[in-house]
Design a protein around this motif. Structure first.
Motif, PDB file in Angstrom:
ATOM      1  N   GLU A  37      28.633   5.301  77.458  1.00 47.54           N
ATOM      2  CA  GLU A  37      28.757   6.254  76.103  1.00 47.54           C
ATOM      3  C   GLU A  37      28.139   5.807  74.992  1.00 47.54           C
ATOM      4  OE1 GLU A  37      29.759   9.169  76.625  1.00 47.54           O
ATOM      5  OE2 GLU A  37      29.486   9.726  78.483  1.00 47.54           O
ATOM      6  N   GLY A  52      28.267  11.421  81.474  1.00 49.47           N
ATOM      7  CA  GLY A  52      29.607  10.236  81.758  1.00 49.47           C
ATOM      8  C   GLY A  52      31.170  10.229  81.598  1.00 49.47           C
ATOM      9  N   GLY A  88      32.852   9.485  74.710  1.00 46.82           N
ATOM     10  CA  GLY A  88      33.015   8.558  73.979  1.00 46.82           C
ATOM     11  C   GLY A  88      34.349   8.152  73.748  1.00 46.82           C
ATOM     12  N   ASP A  93      25.341   5.401  73.960  1.00 48.51           N
ATOM     13  CA  ASP A  93      24.060   6.429  73.998  1.00 48.51           C
ATOM     14  C   ASP A  93      24.208   7.335  72.216  1.00 48.51           C
ATOM     15  OD1 ASP A  93      23.015   8.820  75.192  1.00 48.51           O
ATOM     16  OD2 ASP A  93      24.836   9.840  74.371  1.00 48.51           O
ATOM     17  N   ALA A 120      35.895   6.749  77.145  1.00 41.45           N
ATOM     18  CA  ALA A 120      34.893   5.093  77.065  1.00 41.45           C
ATOM     19  C   ALA A 120      35.680   4.286  76.407  1.00 41.45           C
ATOM     20  CB  ALA A 120      33.826   5.455  76.571  1.00 41.45           C
ATOM     21  N   SER A 125      24.434   8.762  79.406  1.00 37.78           N
ATOM     22  CA  SER A 125      26.449   9.995  79.065  1.00 37.78           C
ATOM     23  C   SER A 125      25.820  11.073  79.650  1.00 37.78           C
ATOM     24  CB  SER A 125      26.722   9.461  77.990  1.00 37.78           C
ATOM     25  OG  SER A 125      26.142   9.970  77.558  1.00 37.78           O
TER      26      SER A 125
END
Length: 209
Positions: free
Chosen positions: A84, A173, A176, A87, A179, A170
């Motif tokens: 993430e 995913g 962010g 990305d 993550a 991601s």
């Protein structure tokens, strides 16, 4: 404000957009931070600070069990979390005309604070508004609409290429913000837009939440 009658000044947003009669209703809203400057490109004498209030996206609640899902399938969720962060840098550097530089650093020097993972890139950077939007949980770069100014504005999904880092790693995913909080207790985003002299910094922490 102590402004002399013969002194010129401008009022701008934190993105250095000048407030005029034409855009006043669009840019000046409740809670917005404004600068009173001698010119739009004036250097700030000191750092400014503001507190950001926002409501998490509903996907934060309905999809918050993703890490448990990865764990139940026998997979280590750490690579998904790192993907993430990488990305974000892939998107930020996707339109670079020169070299795309993305560095991943593991910091363990206690003299500089607690251990941290740092992802550094030479992308186009984010404005303060784009950083604010990044803070909203699960506000996908593919679903930002309306008042949300995307931190990936102008981004077009590339055609899938086998074994290629094309900034979609991601897409399915974990988000962010989830993550970074899986990796640690706080997130610090530091960004300088390519066309601005201002450096913007955003801090999110579990303690504040």
């Amino acid at each position: 404000f102590g402004i002399a009658t013969d002194e010129n000044f401008v009022i701008t947003t934190t993105n250095r957009k000048e407030i005029t009669e034409d855009n006043f209703s669009e840019l000046v809203q409740d809670g917005v931070t404004l600068y009173l400057l001698q010119s739009v490109d004036q250097m700030l004498l000191s750092a400014t600070k503001e507190r950001i209030d926002f409501l998490p996206h509903y996907d934060t609640l309905v999809k918050s069990g993703m890490y448990e899902y990865y764990a139940s399938e026998g997979q280590n969720p750490l690579p998904f979390a790192l993907a993430e962060l990488i990305d974000n840098s892939l998107s930020a550097t996707s339109q670079n005309t020169g070299i795309r530089s993305i560095q991943i650093k593991l910091l363990f020097d206690d003299s500089h604070g607690k251990p941290a993972v740092a992802v550094i890139d030479n992308g186009r950077g984010m404005t303060s508004k784009q950083l604010n939007n990044w803070a909203v949980y699960r506000l996908s770069k593919f679903t930002r609409q309306g008042d949300f100014e995307s931190d990936h504005s102008g981004y077009v999904r590339p055609l899938p290429v086998p074994r290629s880092l094309n900034s979609d790693i991601s897409y399915f995913g974990v988000g962010g913000k989830q993550a970074v909080f899986f990796v640690g207790q706080s997130a610090r985003m530091i960004s300088k837009p390519a066309d601005s002299q201002d450096v913007h910094e955003l801090v999110l922490s579990k303690e504040d939440f």
